[in-house]
Design a protein around this motif. Sequence first.
Motif, short mmCIF file in Angstrom:
data_model
loop_
_atom_site.label_atom_id
_atom_site.label_comp_id
_atom_site.label_asym_id
_atom_site.label_seq_id
_atom_site.Cartn_x
_atom_site.Cartn_y
_atom_site.Cartn_z
N LYS A 12 0.83 -1.20 0.00
CA LYS A 12 0.00 0.00 0.00
C LYS A 12 0.86 1.25 0.00
CE LYS A 12 -4.20 -1.70 2.11
NZ LYS A 12 -5.11 -1.61 3.22
N HIS A 58 0.73 4.35 -2.85
CA HIS A 58 0.34 5.71 -2.53
C HIS A 58 1.52 6.67 -2.44
CE1 HIS A 58 -3.76 4.54 -2.12
NE2 HIS A 58 -3.43 3.59 -1.28
N GLY A 81 -9.30 -0.20 -9.69
CA GLY A 81 -9.72 1.11 -9.19
C GLY A 81 -9.25 2.23 -10.10
N GLY A 122 -11.60 5.21 -11.34
CA GLY A 122 -11.17 6.58 -11.10
C GLY A 122 -11.01 7.36 -12.39
N THR A 180 -11.88 14.76 -3.33
CA THR A 180 -10.63 14.29 -2.75
C THR A 180 -10.84 13.83 -1.32
OG1 THR A 180 -9.40 15.79 -4.17
CG2 THR A 180 -8.24 14.93 -2.26
N TYR A 189 -12.69 10.50 -1.40
CA TYR A 189 -11.75 9.42 -1.73
C TYR A 189 -10.91 9.04 -0.52
CZ TYR A 189 -7.63 7.03 -3.36
OH TYR A 189 -6.61 6.13 -3.49
N GLY A 190 -10.37 10.03 0.17
CA GLY A 190 -9.55 9.76 1.35
C GLY A 190 -10.33 9.03 2.43
N TYR A 191 -11.59 9.39 2.58
CA TYR A 191 -12.43 8.77 3.60
C TYR A 191 -12.72 7.30 3.27
CZ TYR A 191 -16.26 8.20 6.93
OH TYR A 191 -17.06 7.76 7.95
N ARG A 215 -11.04 5.38 0.91
CA ARG A 215 -9.92 4.75 0.20
C ARG A 215 -9.72 3.29 0.58
NH1 ARG A 215 -4.32 7.48 0.94
NH2 ARG A 215 -4.41 6.42 2.93
N GLU A 216 -9.75 2.98 1.85
CA GLU A 216 -9.49 1.61 2.29
C GLU A 216 -10.60 0.64 1.87
OE1 GLU A 216 -6.60 0.67 3.49
OE2 GLU A 216 -5.97 2.76 3.31
N LEU A 241 -12.29 0.88 -1.07
CA LEU A 241 -12.40 0.85 -2.52
C LEU A 241 -11.66 -0.33 -3.10
CD1 LEU A 241 -11.91 4.65 -3.22
CD2 LEU A 241 -14.05 3.36 -3.34
N HIS A 292 -9.03 -2.68 -4.90
CA HIS A 292 -7.58 -2.57 -5.03
C HIS A 292 -7.13 -3.17 -6.31
CE1 HIS A 292 -7.98 -1.90 -0.71
NE2 HIS A 292 -6.92 -1.16 -0.87
#
Length: 160
Positions: free
Chosen positions: A5, A9, A104, A108, A148, A151-153, A155-156, A158, A160
């Motif tokens: 991960k 990122h 993803g 995206g 954004t 997405y950050g909220y 992200r885990e 979504l 992979h």
Amino acid sequence: MDNNKNILHKDTKCSAEHPHTQPWYGNLKYLVLGILFGIVFVKAEIISWFRIQEMFRLQSFHMYGVIGSAVITGMTSVFIIKKFNIKTLSGEKISIAPKTFNRGQIYGGLIFGFGWAVTGACPGPLFAQIGTGALAVIVTLLSAVFGTWVYGYFREKLPH
């Protein structure tokens, strides 16, 4: 898994043994560079909603030429950085992590392209568009910031 991960990122990083601290006015060069970049965006018409619509309607080569030249420039730059072990101006080593594909990226890309087609803006030209007086683009900017955050909220959770 956690190590993987981090690679996904943190694509590019510069490593220095001693981080540099500089006064606030040391960042003015970035402001000037950003303003010059914005002027180029305006003069090249790549912030034009009409040019972007022409691209999505396949009516003009203009934007494809701009994007294609940017891709070639980026590929050439990365090749040169890797081939000659180029360092940053402050002597830091540049390391570019290998990329891995995941589904993803498809989702995206579709969401990004849809938003670009609807709004006529992508993150790069947003500020240049606002700078030209297209204040309605502030809604697009706020939407990009909110997207954004979403997405950050999530992200885990979504794919992979």
